[in-house]
Design a protein around this motif. Sequence first.
Motif, short mmCIF file in Angstrom:
data_model
loop_
_atom_site.label_atom_id
_atom_site.label_comp_id
_atom_site.label_asym_id
_atom_site.label_seq_id
_atom_site.Cartn_x
_atom_site.Cartn_y
_atom_site.Cartn_z
N PRO A 33 0.83 -1.21 -0.05
CA PRO A 33 0.04 0.08 0.10
C PRO A 33 0.80 1.26 0.13
O PRO A 33 2.22 1.17 0.27
CB PRO A 33 -0.81 -0.08 1.44
N ASP A 34 0.28 2.32 -0.35
CA ASP A 34 0.64 3.68 0.15
C ASP A 34 0.65 4.08 1.34
O ASP A 34 -0.53 3.66 2.07
CB ASP A 34 0.16 4.65 -1.05
N TYR A 35 1.46 4.90 1.92
CA TYR A 35 1.24 5.44 3.40
C TYR A 35 0.72 6.55 3.20
O TYR A 35 1.45 7.66 2.71
CB TYR A 35 2.21 5.08 4.17
N VAL A 36 -0.18 7.30 4.00
CA VAL A 36 -0.67 8.61 4.31
C VAL A 36 -0.56 8.97 5.56
O VAL A 36 -1.34 8.44 6.66
CB VAL A 36 -2.19 8.83 3.82
N PHE A 37 0.43 9.83 5.82
CA PHE A 37 0.67 10.20 7.40
C PHE A 37 -0.13 11.39 7.66
O PHE A 37 -0.14 12.55 7.09
CB PHE A 37 2.18 10.55 7.48
N TRP A 38 -1.31 11.45 8.38
CA TRP A 38 -1.99 12.47 8.92
C TRP A 38 -1.19 13.29 10.03
O TRP A 38 -1.39 12.88 11.25
CB TRP A 38 -3.37 12.11 9.24
N GLY A 39 -0.55 14.35 9.63
CA GLY A 39 0.31 14.80 10.38
C GLY A 39 -0.06 15.42 11.62
O GLY A 39 -1.05 16.43 11.66
N VAL A 40 0.73 15.51 12.84
CA VAL A 40 0.27 16.18 13.95
C VAL A 40 1.18 17.80 14.17
O VAL A 40 1.21 18.75 14.57
CB VAL A 40 0.76 15.49 15.22
N ILE A 41 2.31 17.55 13.06
CA ILE A 41 3.12 18.97 12.67
C ILE A 41 3.51 19.09 11.23
O ILE A 41 3.20 18.09 10.50
CB ILE A 41 4.35 18.79 13.68
N ASP A 42 3.96 20.15 11.11
CA ASP A 42 4.45 20.46 9.59
C ASP A 42 5.72 19.64 9.47
O ASP A 42 6.45 19.22 10.39
CB ASP A 42 4.49 21.92 9.24
N TRP A 126 -5.04 11.15 -8.24
CA TRP A 126 -3.95 11.43 -9.02
C TRP A 126 -2.77 10.54 -8.99
O TRP A 126 -2.27 10.20 -9.91
CB TRP A 126 -3.48 13.05 -8.41
N ALA A 127 -2.56 10.11 -7.45
CA ALA A 127 -1.50 9.12 -7.42
C ALA A 127 -1.59 7.78 -8.04
O ALA A 127 -0.87 6.86 -7.95
CB ALA A 127 -1.04 9.04 -6.08
N ASN A 128 -2.79 7.41 -8.34
CA ASN A 128 -3.50 6.08 -8.62
C ASN A 128 -2.98 4.84 -7.59
O ASN A 128 -2.55 4.11 -7.73
CB ASN A 128 -2.99 5.61 -9.95
N SER A 129 -3.34 5.27 -6.47
CA SER A 129 -2.99 4.55 -5.15
C SER A 129 -3.81 3.43 -5.28
O SER A 129 -5.03 3.38 -5.25
CB SER A 129 -3.34 5.34 -3.84
N PRO A 130 -3.17 2.22 -5.30
CA PRO A 130 -3.83 0.81 -5.12
C PRO A 130 -4.61 0.44 -3.81
O PRO A 130 -5.53 0.18 -3.69
CB PRO A 130 -2.66 -0.15 -5.30
N GLN A 131 -3.95 0.95 -2.57
CA GLN A 131 -4.67 0.89 -1.51
C GLN A 131 -3.68 1.79 -0.36
O GLN A 131 -2.68 2.06 -0.69
CB GLN A 131 -4.41 -0.71 -0.85
N VAL A 132 -4.28 2.06 0.66
CA VAL A 132 -3.38 2.99 1.54
C VAL A 132 -3.42 2.50 2.90
O VAL A 132 -4.46 1.83 3.28
CB VAL A 132 -4.11 4.58 1.59
N VAL A 133 -2.58 2.81 3.68
CA VAL A 133 -2.60 2.72 5.13
C VAL A 133 -2.57 4.24 5.79
O VAL A 133 -1.90 5.09 5.54
CB VAL A 133 -1.46 2.16 5.68
N SER A 134 -3.79 4.77 6.41
CA SER A 134 -3.73 5.93 6.84
C SER A 134 -3.20 5.88 8.41
O SER A 134 -3.74 5.23 9.43
CB SER A 134 -5.21 6.12 7.11
N LEU A 135 -2.12 6.28 8.65
CA LEU A 135 -1.43 6.64 9.83
C LEU A 135 -1.73 7.80 10.39
O LEU A 135 -1.02 8.95 10.32
CB LEU A 135 0.10 6.19 9.53
N ILE A 136 -2.63 7.91 11.44
CA ILE A 136 -3.22 9.10 11.64
C ILE A 136 -2.25 9.54 13.04
O ILE A 136 -2.41 8.74 14.13
CB ILE A 136 -4.52 8.99 12.21
N GLN A 137 -1.92 10.93 13.19
CA GLN A 137 -1.14 11.31 14.46
C GLN A 137 -1.74 12.49 15.12
O GLN A 137 -1.00 12.83 16.05
CB GLN A 137 0.32 11.56 13.88
N HIS A 138 -2.86 12.74 14.46
CA HIS A 138 -3.77 13.62 15.47
C HIS A 138 -5.20 13.33 15.33
O HIS A 138 -5.50 13.28 13.99
CB HIS A 138 -3.45 15.17 15.02
N PRO A 139 -5.91 13.36 16.23
CA PRO A 139 -7.32 13.17 16.23
C PRO A 139 -8.23 13.90 15.42
O PRO A 139 -9.29 13.59 14.79
CB PRO A 139 -8.02 12.82 17.56
N PHE A 140 -7.85 15.14 14.91
CA PHE A 140 -8.58 16.07 14.18
C PHE A 140 -8.86 15.36 12.68
O PHE A 140 -9.98 15.56 12.23
CB PHE A 140 -7.61 17.40 13.73
N TRP A 141 -7.82 14.52 12.22
CA TRP A 141 -7.90 13.93 11.06
C TRP A 141 -8.94 12.70 11.00
O TRP A 141 -9.52 12.15 9.78
CB TRP A 141 -6.60 13.46 10.26
#
Length: 657
Positions: A33-42, A126-141
């Motif tokens: 999978p692709d990894y999407v980091f849902w950031g807590v910081i920039d 756009w990235a044509n991601s086949p599957q993702v792992v959403s790695l959430i690091q702040h609950p806002f997301w």
Amino acid sequence: MTSVRRALHRDVIADSLFQPPLCNLQEPLENAPDYVFWGVIDWDFRHQRPQQLAEQLSLDGRRVFYISAALEDDPRDGFTLRPLDETGRLFEVRLFAHTAPIIYHAVPDETLIWQLRRSIGELLSWANSPQVVSLIQHPFWAPVAGVLPNSRVVYDCMDHHQGFGNNAAQLQQLECRLIREADVVLFASAWLEQHWHPQRPRTAAQQRAILRNAADFDYFSTPTERRYQDPQKRPVIGYYGALAHWFDVDLVSAIASAFAHCTVLLIGADTAGIGARLRGHANIKLTGEIPYAQLSAYLQAFDVCILPFRIEPLTLATNPVKVYEYLSAGKPVVAVDLPELHEFKQQVAIAEDTPAFINAIARALQEPGCSAASRQRQAFAAQQTWQHRVQALLNLTENVASQPLVSVIVVTYNNLAFTRDCLASLAADSLSEPLEIIVVDNASTDGSVEFLQRWSASSGHSLILNNSNRGFAAANNQGLALAKGEFLALLNNDTQVTSGWAQTLRRHLQRDPGLGLIGPVTNNIGNEAKIDIRYQDSREMAVRARQYTWRHAGLSVPCATLGFFAVMMSRSTYQRIGPLDEAFGLGFFEDDDYCRRVEQAGLSCAFAEDVFIHHHLSASFELMPGSQRQQLFNRNKAFYEAKWNRPWVPHTSREEP
């Protein structure tokens, strides 16, 4: 930019179409999978756990999209993109969001949630991601990341968020949901795991693990050519990190007084007026924030490293990154008594009070530079790297865990080629959860029986062979009676599923307890579930389907009647409604009837805009002579109308935009 200019700028860009950026993008790693980091910081903020994990995953071949905590003020659906390496595998992303609110100050409202879902959909399409792992690091997301189709949701619980003064109280409710609903929950410390366990025990399908912090050992263990030099050549007692409200000013003041012959070097952004409170000590030096690339040069100059934190919930929950880095350089470390530091007790001097802290520093200052103790500290740190942590992370995120079982019933009657394609598409979804597949054959005569016998023997899935054509309802009921799953799917043999279809449908049912039946959108059906989509073959179909479903993440649309070419329900719904009505014989109207029964029970039907299944449409009925087919239709229509004492309402397509 003034508020007026900002408003004018938004008006201008609102009238323009979003265009994805042009940049080098590596193809996704096969079967990963692709990894999407849902950031807590920039990304450019202090370089610690979020960036380290993201970088290491990209080095391991995964594509990583790091969602910045800062949003881009834009009324459109879209994103900005900044490449972070030369390989085309690591990017910082800023999602478009009207007014770009600060994620720490409030939970997102419905309008913002839907825009963010569409914006992330633009990125993944756009990235044509086949599957993702959403790695959430702040609950806002959570309301955005938690509904992505064909994804696994990982909550990286790295801090006690309530301990930060800038986090809205409502965010705690979102964090509670994340702890309860995420597929995987990672805790950066044992304290965090123990804190959440009594409040939110894990579900049977959920994985939880402690994934502590680590260090870039190669970077911090390698002596630099030019390291920091104290101007007065004094021994250096050093600290780097945040100078915030949890920093123990009184302890550092006592250290400075006890070691007037040393420089107490404090590196980091001062957000709590620490410098002003320590101004009376001439031997204390504050540098402000230092770029990560220069940090090792300062650490190499430390004679003793300190961790002078106040003891409070925020610090009790902490597994300090800097301690791993201090140890990588082989430096003696003196720290306050935090629970997580007990795993370092052979390498770190833990002090219970100020006198003990000062005594430990005095002993550390006597240690020679290249000692056996120094080598032991480095040997320990060499086994605590971000490479080690990412391997543990991959074992949790890419090995299919115990998920609620989905049983899929496929009824076949001839059309062997369609059956082959259908079962192949089910088997090809290698990144998704395992399925229980039950095929019920209604006395096929075209070689299907022999094929299905070989398929069942090799796959281990179940096969029921009928001696006669029992019809659609009766055959499905046979499969449903045999099924063991917590979720039950009926799937025609003239379909081809796409990656993550079952998982995504299941999650719709789990999120909405009032939802009785859920189906996909498709290319070919006589109701609102039909979408405008074009492709030439199954490979292009998979791409077009991903582009559509990413852009409709989390969206379900209520409808009166679902086509039963592909539907899913929970076992509790099936137990409440019962089997299909076999009085409809070979077929027609059993799906309308079942939807009326679901409706009568106070439940709803909907189709998921983020699940696509290809459908050939009425393949079995096409084998029936036209007059016989029309006769069956008319008979069952009359039976349906008599049963429900109402005229049948023909299905209609969705309105064109």
